[in-house]
Design an enzyme around this catalytic site. Structure first.
Site, short mmCIF file in Angstrom:
data_model
loop_
_atom_site.label_atom_id
_atom_site.label_comp_id
_atom_site.label_asym_id
_atom_site.label_seq_id
_atom_site.Cartn_x
_atom_site.Cartn_y
_atom_site.Cartn_z
N ARG A 9 -14.69 11.61 -7.69
CA ARG A 9 -15.25 11.34 -6.36
C ARG A 9 -15.21 12.63 -5.54
O ARG A 9 -14.49 13.57 -5.88
CB ARG A 9 -14.46 10.25 -5.65
N SER A 11 -14.28 12.93 -2.23
CA SER A 11 -13.37 13.00 -1.08
C SER A 11 -12.39 14.15 -1.28
O SER A 11 -12.14 14.60 -2.41
CB SER A 11 -12.60 11.69 -0.92
N LYS A 81 -4.92 3.00 -9.10
CA LYS A 81 -4.97 1.69 -8.42
C LYS A 81 -6.40 1.24 -8.19
O LYS A 81 -6.64 0.05 -7.95
CB LYS A 81 -4.20 1.74 -7.11
N ASP A 82 -7.38 2.17 -8.24
CA ASP A 82 -8.79 1.80 -8.05
C ASP A 82 -9.45 1.32 -9.34
O ASP A 82 -10.54 0.76 -9.30
CB ASP A 82 -9.59 3.01 -7.53
N THR A 125 -5.62 -2.21 9.12
CA THR A 125 -5.60 -2.03 7.67
C THR A 125 -6.68 -2.90 7.06
O THR A 125 -6.92 -4.03 7.52
CB THR A 125 -4.23 -2.37 7.05
N SER A 127 -6.55 -3.70 3.81
CA SER A 127 -5.95 -4.20 2.57
C SER A 127 -5.30 -5.56 2.78
O SER A 127 -4.36 -5.67 3.58
CB SER A 127 -4.90 -3.20 2.07
N ARG A 129 -3.29 -6.97 0.80
CA ARG A 129 -1.90 -6.81 0.37
C ARG A 129 -1.04 -6.27 1.51
O ARG A 129 0.04 -6.82 1.80
CB ARG A 129 -1.85 -5.83 -0.82
N ARG A 130 -1.51 -5.23 2.17
CA ARG A 130 -0.74 -4.66 3.29
C ARG A 130 -0.69 -5.62 4.47
O ARG A 130 0.37 -5.80 5.09
CB ARG A 130 -1.37 -3.33 3.71
N ARG A 147 -11.76 1.05 7.35
CA ARG A 147 -12.16 1.66 6.09
C ARG A 147 -12.29 3.15 6.31
O ARG A 147 -12.26 3.65 7.42
CB ARG A 147 -13.52 1.11 5.63
N GLY A 148 -12.52 3.87 5.22
CA GLY A 148 -12.72 5.31 5.30
C GLY A 148 -11.62 6.07 4.58
O GLY A 148 -10.63 5.49 4.13
N ASN A 149 -11.81 7.39 4.46
CA ASN A 149 -10.81 8.20 3.79
C ASN A 149 -9.60 8.42 4.71
O ASN A 149 -9.58 7.97 5.86
CB ASN A 149 -11.41 9.53 3.33
N VAL A 150 -8.60 9.10 4.19
CA VAL A 150 -7.35 9.27 4.93
C VAL A 150 -7.59 9.95 6.27
O VAL A 150 -7.09 9.50 7.32
CB VAL A 150 -6.35 10.09 4.08
N ARG A 153 -9.33 7.70 8.87
CA ARG A 153 -8.45 6.63 9.38
C ARG A 153 -7.49 7.18 10.44
O ARG A 153 -7.25 6.53 11.45
CB ARG A 153 -7.67 5.99 8.23
N CYS A 243 -9.01 -5.68 -5.92
CA CYS A 243 -8.71 -5.07 -4.62
C CYS A 243 -8.75 -6.09 -3.49
O CYS A 243 -8.30 -5.81 -2.38
CB CYS A 243 -9.69 -3.93 -4.34
#
Length: 298
Positions: A9, A11, A81-82, A125, A127, A129-130, A147-150, A153, A243
């Site tokens: 990817r 990113s 994890k993806d 978040t 997620s 899970r979170r 959403r979005g990259n680190v 966010r 996910c």
């Protein structure tokens, strides 16, 4: 030596992870020519949509796998994890390098830990899970999707003063060397947040018949990490997870054994099922399946 074409990817984090693999391969094979091909995935194209609205498994991996199947790249590098728990039959995980810290990290402008938040505080978040694990400890919180990259966010967290904090994977923060000096942040313990299965680990994926590439990358495989990750993925697979599923798992190697903890919210369940199991590292996948079966019976 035949050149190696790697798919990743685009990113910043993905490219840093790809470079880590390249650097390790070049140390082992200094004469090896390595080229990187950036591939855009569905998760990248629809980065403003909630993940649950994107009707596709492997939203961050499928396009890269297609290039691998088509012979356009030789090696795919994924955040493990993806990667869906059911792999394409013509592809294989050829190596799993040593894992970065698998924990999640709390990040806020004003609050050092989610336990410090005021009632009805907003946490962002995307997620399940979170979100479920936060609400389990603090049912009074309000969760909003993000959403979005680190980097994006963190930018959104700074710009929206109503948001009191977010949760990100610590592995990404460490690999990117992010400066969090303007935030209050702390890794979350397992009592607050079990990570996603495979979080912090990388998957080096090849075609199943490409023995040449497999022979190159096998030196990067870390056996304890691989066992831990396979236990976590077997746990997730047995629960039918992806996910969109609220499943957390963490396998900790100790000598020749694994300690596997798991938490799972069955569909529409309010309370989770959780447990811990210990077994031999060599039986990692069976251990994951066994814990999932135990939770199903609770």
């Amino acid at each position: 030596m035949k050149p190696l074409v790697i798919g990743s990817r685009g990113s910043q984090l993905a490219l840093i992870q790809a470079q880590l693999v390249i650097d390790n391969l070049k140390r082992k094979f200094p004469d090896l020519d390595i080229y990187t091909r950036v591939i855009k995935t569905a998760g990248d194209r629809f980065d403003t949509h909630p993940i649950g609205e994107i009707d596709q498994r492997g939203i961050f991996t499928k396009e890269i796998e297609n290039k691998l199947l088509g012979g356009e790249i030789d090696l795919a590098i994924h955040s493990l994890k993806d990667l869906p728990v059911e792999l394409h039959p013509e592809l294989v995980i050829a190596a799993i390098p040593p894992r970065e810290d698998p924990r999640d990290c709390w990040i806020s402008l004003n609050h050092p830990h989610p336990s410090c938040l005021q009632p009805s505080a907003i946490v962002c978040t995307g997620s399940p899970r979170r979100a479920n694990q936060l609400l389990r400890k603090r049912p009074d919180l309000r969760i909003v999707p993000i959403r979005g990259n680190v980097e994006s966010r963190l930018k959104k967290l700074k710009e929206n003063r109503e948001w009191q904090g977010t949760v990100l994977a610590l592995a990404g923060i460490k690999r990117m060397g992010l400066d969090l000096s303007s935030f209050l942040w702390t890794p979350l313990g397992d009592d607050w947040m079990l990570p996603a299965p495979g979080q912090g680990a990388l998957a080096l994926q090849t075609r199943i018949d490409d023995k040449y590439t497999q022979s190159l990358v096998k030196c990067l495989n870390d056996f304890p990490t691989a066992c831990a990750v396979y236990a976590e993925r077997a746990f997730l697979h047995e629960l039918g997870g992806g996910c969109r599923t609220a499943v957390g798992a963490k396998a900790q190697p100790e000598g020749s054994r694994l300690i596997l903890e798991g938490i799972w919210w069955p569909e529409e369940a309010i309370q989770p099922k959780e447990g811990k199991i210990v077994g031999e590292m060599q039986q990692a996948e069976q251990l994951g399946k066994k814990l999932a079966d135990l939770l199903k019976k609770l």
